[in-house]
Write a protein that holds these residues in place. Structure first.
Motif, short mmCIF file in Angstrom:
data_model
loop_
_atom_site.label_atom_id
_atom_site.label_comp_id
_atom_site.label_asym_id
_atom_site.label_seq_id
_atom_site.Cartn_x
_atom_site.Cartn_y
_atom_site.Cartn_z
N ARG A 18 0.91 -33.22 -32.21
CA ARG A 18 0.19 -32.36 -32.37
C ARG A 18 -1.06 -32.64 -33.03
O ARG A 18 -2.44 -32.05 -32.92
CB ARG A 18 0.63 -31.48 -32.84
CG ARG A 18 0.43 -29.82 -32.44
CD ARG A 18 1.70 -29.22 -34.38
NE ARG A 18 0.38 -28.21 -35.03
CZ ARG A 18 1.01 -27.96 -36.09
NH1 ARG A 18 1.49 -28.37 -36.53
NH2 ARG A 18 0.42 -26.80 -36.98
N ALA A 74 -2.21 -23.21 -25.16
CA ALA A 74 -0.62 -23.07 -25.14
C ALA A 74 0.33 -24.39 -25.10
O ALA A 74 1.42 -24.50 -25.84
CB ALA A 74 -0.16 -22.94 -23.27
N LEU A 75 0.13 -25.66 -24.57
CA LEU A 75 0.53 -26.97 -25.40
C LEU A 75 0.66 -26.94 -27.01
O LEU A 75 2.11 -27.61 -27.51
CB LEU A 75 0.02 -27.82 -24.62
CG LEU A 75 0.27 -29.19 -24.70
CD1 LEU A 75 1.40 -29.59 -24.19
CD2 LEU A 75 -0.59 -30.59 -24.41
N ASP A 135 0.98 -24.75 -28.43
CA ASP A 135 1.41 -23.79 -29.03
C ASP A 135 3.49 -24.61 -28.98
O ASP A 135 3.77 -23.98 -29.80
CB ASP A 135 1.65 -22.45 -28.70
CG ASP A 135 0.65 -21.74 -29.30
OD1 ASP A 135 0.12 -21.78 -30.40
OD2 ASP A 135 -0.21 -21.11 -28.87
N ARG A 136 3.56 -25.29 -27.61
CA ARG A 136 4.50 -25.19 -27.92
C ARG A 136 5.25 -27.05 -28.62
O ARG A 136 6.02 -27.02 -29.14
CB ARG A 136 4.23 -26.28 -26.15
CG ARG A 136 5.81 -26.45 -25.07
CD ARG A 136 6.26 -26.72 -24.40
NE ARG A 136 7.42 -27.07 -23.54
CZ ARG A 136 7.45 -27.48 -22.55
NH1 ARG A 136 6.58 -27.77 -21.36
NH2 ARG A 136 8.84 -27.27 -22.38
N GLY A 138 5.75 -24.87 -31.74
CA GLY A 138 7.74 -24.72 -31.26
C GLY A 138 8.77 -25.52 -31.54
O GLY A 138 9.18 -24.98 -32.32
N LEU A 139 8.29 -26.69 -30.64
CA LEU A 139 9.02 -28.07 -30.90
C LEU A 139 9.10 -28.42 -32.12
O LEU A 139 10.49 -28.78 -33.00
CB LEU A 139 8.71 -29.60 -30.17
CG LEU A 139 8.87 -28.66 -28.09
CD1 LEU A 139 8.36 -29.76 -27.91
CD2 LEU A 139 10.36 -28.40 -27.95
N ARG A 185 14.00 -25.64 -25.62
CA ARG A 185 12.34 -25.05 -25.39
C ARG A 185 11.38 -26.32 -25.07
O ARG A 185 10.72 -26.97 -24.52
CB ARG A 185 11.81 -25.27 -26.92
CG ARG A 185 12.31 -23.96 -27.63
CD ARG A 185 11.46 -23.92 -29.11
NE ARG A 185 12.07 -22.66 -29.40
CZ ARG A 185 11.50 -21.78 -30.69
NH1 ARG A 185 10.67 -22.84 -31.36
NH2 ARG A 185 11.74 -21.09 -31.03
N LEU A 229 8.87 -31.11 -20.50
CA LEU A 229 8.50 -31.92 -20.95
C LEU A 229 8.15 -33.68 -21.09
O LEU A 229 9.21 -33.72 -21.78
CB LEU A 229 8.06 -30.94 -22.91
CG LEU A 229 6.45 -31.29 -23.82
CD1 LEU A 229 5.43 -31.36 -22.65
CD2 LEU A 229 6.89 -31.31 -25.13
#
Length: 303
Positions: free
Chosen positions: A195, A211-212, A214-215, A218-219, A276, A280
């Motif tokens: 990230r 969006a990626l 944010d994902r 979140g992970l 989540r 991926l």
């Protein structure tokens, strides 16, 4: 040697992240407050992520300064972990259902507070010993010992991200198959590095893949919650064993009650992560990132 555009982009990212770390380190008493200390640790990690992306031969004393940042993160680590334990115990004290639970949590708070005080003293000694080198010299104009690569900024950015994506995402199937706190913590570190690298390279994207990002965030948060609870659970088991060796039956019973709640929350955090992360992997990452960079999907990448 990186292509010129990527070298300039990374140097600018270095400037921003170094300025943030220096600002935090200049604040008075940052070591005595939970959140500023946490922010210093995060800022050091972000700066380190950029140093992992730059060409080390272009920056004088790169290896020593990178090691110093890692040492800074490590020195602050135990203090941060005990701060998190104290926060969780305060929350659980407010939610205690019985007088026994309240008493045992207060007992644990006393022990954690004593450990926090000792750890902060040790941390100050280590920070004095560390003697961070002049990080401001990272902003010296880098040397250019070899010609730049003749490739586009976007291709160079993808080359920097591809290996990091594989390192972070290829182990995911094994992580979701069995709940292993140590392996999940290592997985969180790898996702965090991916990230941070993606954020450092945002300037290569016409439109950053929010969006990626944010994902991934979140992970990282889900695994962070799992790690905090797993670490607290280990602390509780160690304290239960110590009290049992002294025949403190009532306190042991109270700790076991709290342990049940913590273990349940830890399992829930693991389930949240597995939900989540579904779908991926490195190929899915490439499917989003390469087109976002304006690159073709490429061989082996789903269209």
């Amino acid at each position: 040697m990186h292509p010129a555009e990527l070298a300039i982009l990374l140097h600018r990212a270095l400037e921003v992240r170094l300025a943030r770390l220096q600002e935090l380190l200049a604040a008075p008493d940052w070591t005595e407050q939970d959140e500023p200390l946490h922010q210093v640790r995060v800022a050091a990690r972000r700066l380190g992520a950029v140093l992992d992306l730059v060409d080390p031969e272009a920056y004088p004393a790169h290896k020593g300064r990178r090691r110093a940042l890692k040492d800074l993160v490590d020195v602050l680590g135990l203090t941060r972990e005990l701060d998190v334990h104290a926060l969780h115990l305060r929350e659980r004290h407010a939610e205690a259902r019985t007088p026994c639970q309240t008493a045992v949590i207060e007992h644990l708070q006393e022990r954690v507070d004593r450990e926090r005080a000792k750890t902060r003293k040790a941390m100050h000694r280590e920070l004095d010993r560390l003697r961070l080198p002049d990080l401001g010299r990272l902003l010296d104009v880098p040397s250019l010992p070899a010609p730049f690569q003749s490739t586009s900024l976007q291709e160079a950015a993808w080359a920097a991200l591809e290996a990091r994506a594989a390192a972070a995402l290829d182990p995911i199937p094994a992580l979701v198959e069995r709940e292993d706190p140590a392996a999940l913590h290592k997985g969180r570190v790898r996702l965090k590095k991916l990230r941070y690298a993606l954020e450092a390279l945002e300037g290569a994207f016409p439109v950053p893949p929010e969006a990626l990002l944010d994902r991934l965030k979140g992970l990282q948060s889900a695994l962070g919650e799992h790690h905090d609870l797993a670490a607290l659970e280990a602390l509780l088991w160690a304290e239960e064993a110590r009290l049992r060796s002294h025949d403190r039956v009532v306190l042991c019973g109270g700790i076991l009650e709290v342990l049940g709640d913590v273990a349940e929350a830890r399992r829930a955090a693991f389930v949240a992560f597995t939900d989540r992360v579904r779908g991926l992997d490195a190929a899915a990452f490439a499917q989003v990132v390469r087109p976002a960079l304006g690159l073709p999907a490429g061989p082996g990448v789903p269209r």
